[in-house]
Design a protein around this motif. Structure first.
Motif, PDB file in Angstrom:
ATOM      1  N   GLU A  60      71.313 -63.247 -49.058  1.00 43.06           N
ATOM      2  CA  GLU A  60      72.359 -64.812 -48.334  1.00 43.06           C
ATOM      3  C   GLU A  60      74.266 -64.610 -48.698  1.00 43.06           C
ATOM      4  N   LYS A  61      74.513 -62.909 -49.383  1.00 40.03           N
ATOM      5  CA  LYS A  61      75.141 -62.735 -49.348  1.00 40.03           C
ATOM      6  C   LYS A  61      76.436 -61.638 -47.999  1.00 40.03           C
ATOM      7  N   VAL A  62      75.294 -61.863 -47.052  1.00 37.90           N
ATOM      8  CA  VAL A  62      75.850 -61.209 -45.668  1.00 37.90           C
ATOM      9  C   VAL A  62      76.821 -61.784 -45.294  1.00 37.90           C
ATOM     10  N   ARG A  63      77.940 -61.399 -44.436  1.00 35.83           N
ATOM     11  CA  ARG A  63      78.646 -62.174 -44.386  1.00 35.83           C
ATOM     12  C   ARG A  63      79.113 -61.646 -42.659  1.00 35.83           C
ATOM     13  N   ALA A  64      79.168 -60.576 -42.310  1.00 29.72           N
ATOM     14  CA  ALA A  64      78.669 -59.792 -41.146  1.00 29.72           C
ATOM     15  C   ALA A  64      78.070 -58.855 -40.771  1.00 29.72           C
ATOM     16  N   GLY A  65      76.529 -59.366 -39.576  1.00 25.69           N
ATOM     17  CA  GLY A  65      75.357 -58.717 -38.866  1.00 25.69           C
ATOM     18  C   GLY A  65      74.278 -60.502 -39.287  1.00 25.69           C
ATOM     19  N   ARG A  66      74.620 -61.077 -39.647  1.00 26.24           N
ATOM     20  CA  ARG A  66      73.685 -61.906 -40.058  1.00 26.24           C
ATOM     21  C   ARG A  66      72.599 -62.017 -39.054  1.00 26.24           C
ATOM     22  N   ASP A  67      72.644 -61.699 -37.518  1.00 29.86           N
ATOM     23  CA  ASP A  67      72.324 -61.986 -36.529  1.00 29.86           C
ATOM     24  C   ASP A  67      71.408 -60.905 -36.631  1.00 29.86           C
ATOM     25  N   GLU A  68      71.011 -59.918 -37.146  1.00 31.79           N
ATOM     26  CA  GLU A  68      70.315 -58.981 -38.411  1.00 31.79           C
ATOM     27  C   GLU A  68      69.028 -59.227 -38.698  1.00 31.79           C
ATOM     28  N   ARG A 128      43.751 -73.837 -25.144  1.00 30.63           N
ATOM     29  CA  ARG A 128      42.775 -74.372 -25.088  1.00 30.63           C
ATOM     30  C   ARG A 128      41.281 -74.016 -24.855  1.00 30.63           C
ATOM     31  N   TYR A 129      40.585 -74.817 -26.240  1.00 32.81           N
ATOM     32  CA  TYR A 129      38.871 -73.831 -26.153  1.00 32.81           C
ATOM     33  C   TYR A 129      38.530 -75.760 -26.320  1.00 32.81           C
ATOM     34  N   GLU A 130      37.843 -76.116 -25.498  1.00 32.33           N
ATOM     35  CA  GLU A 130      36.713 -77.269 -25.811  1.00 32.33           C
ATOM     36  C   GLU A 130      37.351 -78.187 -26.413  1.00 32.33           C
ATOM     37  N   GLY A 131      38.280 -78.548 -26.224  1.00 28.22           N
ATOM     38  CA  GLY A 131      39.064 -79.297 -26.498  1.00 28.22           C
ATOM     39  C   GLY A 131      40.076 -79.701 -27.862  1.00 28.22           C
ATOM     40  N   TRP A 132      39.941 -77.725 -28.306  1.00 27.05           N
ATOM     41  CA  TRP A 132      40.688 -77.745 -29.549  1.00 27.05           C
ATOM     42  C   TRP A 132      41.975 -77.152 -29.775  1.00 27.05           C
ATOM     43  N   THR A 133      43.047 -77.116 -29.995  1.00 29.70           N
ATOM     44  CA  THR A 133      45.134 -77.170 -29.665  1.00 29.70           C
ATOM     45  C   THR A 133      44.952 -76.515 -31.257  1.00 29.70           C
ATOM     46  N   PHE A 134      46.262 -76.113 -30.944  1.00 28.71           N
ATOM     47  CA  PHE A 134      46.046 -75.439 -32.434  1.00 28.71           C
ATOM     48  C   PHE A 134      47.504 -77.063 -33.171  1.00 28.71           C
ATOM     49  N   GLY A 135      47.788 -77.266 -31.804  1.00 30.91           N
ATOM     50  CA  GLY A 135      48.284 -78.624 -32.626  1.00 30.91           C
ATOM     51  C   GLY A 135      49.911 -78.727 -32.615  1.00 30.91           C
ATOM     52  N   ASP A 136      51.112 -78.873 -33.026  1.00 33.50           N
ATOM     53  CA  ASP A 136      52.037 -78.647 -33.110  1.00 33.50           C
ATOM     54  C   ASP A 136      52.800 -77.792 -33.863  1.00 33.50           C
ATOM     55  N   THR A 137      53.390 -76.850 -33.374  1.00 35.71           N
ATOM     56  CA  THR A 137      53.747 -74.995 -34.265  1.00 35.71           C
ATOM     57  C   THR A 137      54.800 -75.204 -34.307  1.00 35.71           C
ATOM     58  N   SER A 138      55.465 -76.293 -33.960  1.00 34.17           N
ATOM     59  CA  SER A 138      56.948 -76.064 -33.833  1.00 34.17           C
ATOM     60  C   SER A 138      58.231 -75.836 -34.706  1.00 34.17           C
ATOM     61  N   GLU A 139      57.076 -76.284 -36.703  1.00 28.38           N
ATOM     62  CA  GLU A 139      57.505 -76.025 -37.868  1.00 28.38           C
ATOM     63  C   GLU A 139      57.368 -74.555 -38.339  1.00 28.38           C
ATOM     64  N   TRP A 140      56.173 -73.649 -37.222  1.00 26.56           N
ATOM     65  CA  TRP A 140      55.740 -71.881 -38.346  1.00 26.56           C
ATOM     66  C   TRP A 140      57.258 -71.455 -37.966  1.00 26.56           C
ATOM     67  N   ASP A 141      57.024 -70.391 -39.205  1.00 25.68           N
ATOM     68  CA  ASP A 141      58.228 -69.672 -39.092  1.00 25.68           C
ATOM     69  C   ASP A 141      57.337 -67.908 -38.909  1.00 25.68           C
ATOM     70  N   PHE A 142      57.929 -67.648 -37.939  1.00 28.30           N
ATOM     71  CA  PHE A 142      57.321 -65.933 -37.811  1.00 28.30           C
ATOM     72  C   PHE A 142      58.377 -64.838 -37.954  1.00 28.30           C
ATOM     73  N   SER A 143      59.675 -65.142 -38.645  1.00 29.64           N
ATOM     74  CA  SER A 143      60.228 -64.368 -39.160  1.00 29.64           C
ATOM     75  C   SER A 143      60.650 -63.076 -40.107  1.00 29.64           C
ATOM     76  N   GLU A 144      60.792 -62.754 -40.301  1.00 31.23           N
ATOM     77  CA  GLU A 144      60.641 -61.435 -41.117  1.00 31.23           C
ATOM     78  C   GLU A 144      61.860 -60.740 -41.383  1.00 31.23           C
ATOM     79  N   TYR A 145      62.078 -60.010 -42.674  1.00 29.05           N
ATOM     80  CA  TYR A 145      63.269 -58.920 -42.704  1.00 29.05           C
ATOM     81  C   TYR A 145      63.489 -58.519 -41.288  1.00 29.05           C
TER      82      TYR A 145
END
Length: 204
Positions: A92-100, A158-175
């Motif tokens: 939270e205190k990073v001023r420069a390098g936030r994109d990394e 898709r498999y036999e009509g099954w899907t993951f649905g809406d996963t737009s809110e899933w967060d796959f980020s880590e430090y």
């Protein structure tokens, strides 16, 4: 025990022989270098401070600042135990390098997908054989080395009509490994600095 044992172990192995070199010291204006004494030593890092600011250079560069703490060493000492890091608060205190600071994690993606499938099976919502199909189509054959590819694999599955649905809110980020490495560098550097000052006080 560190919350990031693999990164902690690698950092300890790479910097275990590092020693402090004071390149500049004038109150809170410091330029400290930490490097191995061995001829083939690697992964040196530097800490540079001035009032309310700290820059760590360790192959990656991050600039931290906070208006409430003039000596940034005090901030990092009081927000983590000796030898530990606090990437959540420190980021939270990073001023420069936030994109990394954070980035897509294939491990996080795999954990979340498998957990979702296990819960779907447990609740009886998924067809028989879903685990095998997910493993083959997504983890074995899919392009999940980057976030766009991983999300495309989920959207198209898709498999036999099954899907993951809406996963737009899933967060796959880590430090990122680079940010965690720099967090350990800050903590290690401050500990070496404190030890050097205590030695100097005893010798005085």
């Amino acid at each position: 025990m560190s919350a990031y044992p693999e990164t902690a172990a690698r950092f300890a192995r790479d910097t275990g022989q590092h020693q402090l070199t004071v390149k500049h010291e004038d109150g809170l204006y410091r330029h400290l270098r930490f490097s191995s004494t061995e001829p083939n030593g690697h992964t040196p890092f530097e800490l540079i401070t001035w009032p309310f600011n700290l820059v760590v250079k360790a192959g990656w560069t991050f600039h931290f600042d906070i208006d409430a703490t003039e000596d940034m060493f005090v901030l990092f000492r009081r927000t983590a135990l000796t030898g530990r890091i606090n990437p959540g608060y420190w980021s939270e205190k990073v001023r420069a390098g936030r994109d990394e600071v954070e980035g897509f994690s294939e491990d996080s993606f795999e954990r979340q997908v498998k957990q979702y499938v296990v819960e779907a099976i447990r609740e009886g919502d998924a067809p028989r054989g879903i685990g095998r199909e997910v493993t083959r189509d997504i983890f074995d054959w899919g392009d999940i080395s980057h976030e766009a590819g991983a999300r495309d694999e989920l959207a198209s599955f898709r498999y036999e009509g099954w899907t993951f649905g809406d996963t737009s809110e899933w967060d796959f980020s880590e430090y990122t490994p680079g940010f965690l490495h720099c967090c350990f560098a800050i903590r290690r550097g401050i500990d070496l600095w404190d030890a050097a000052r205590k030695t100097a006080e005893v010798a005085a």
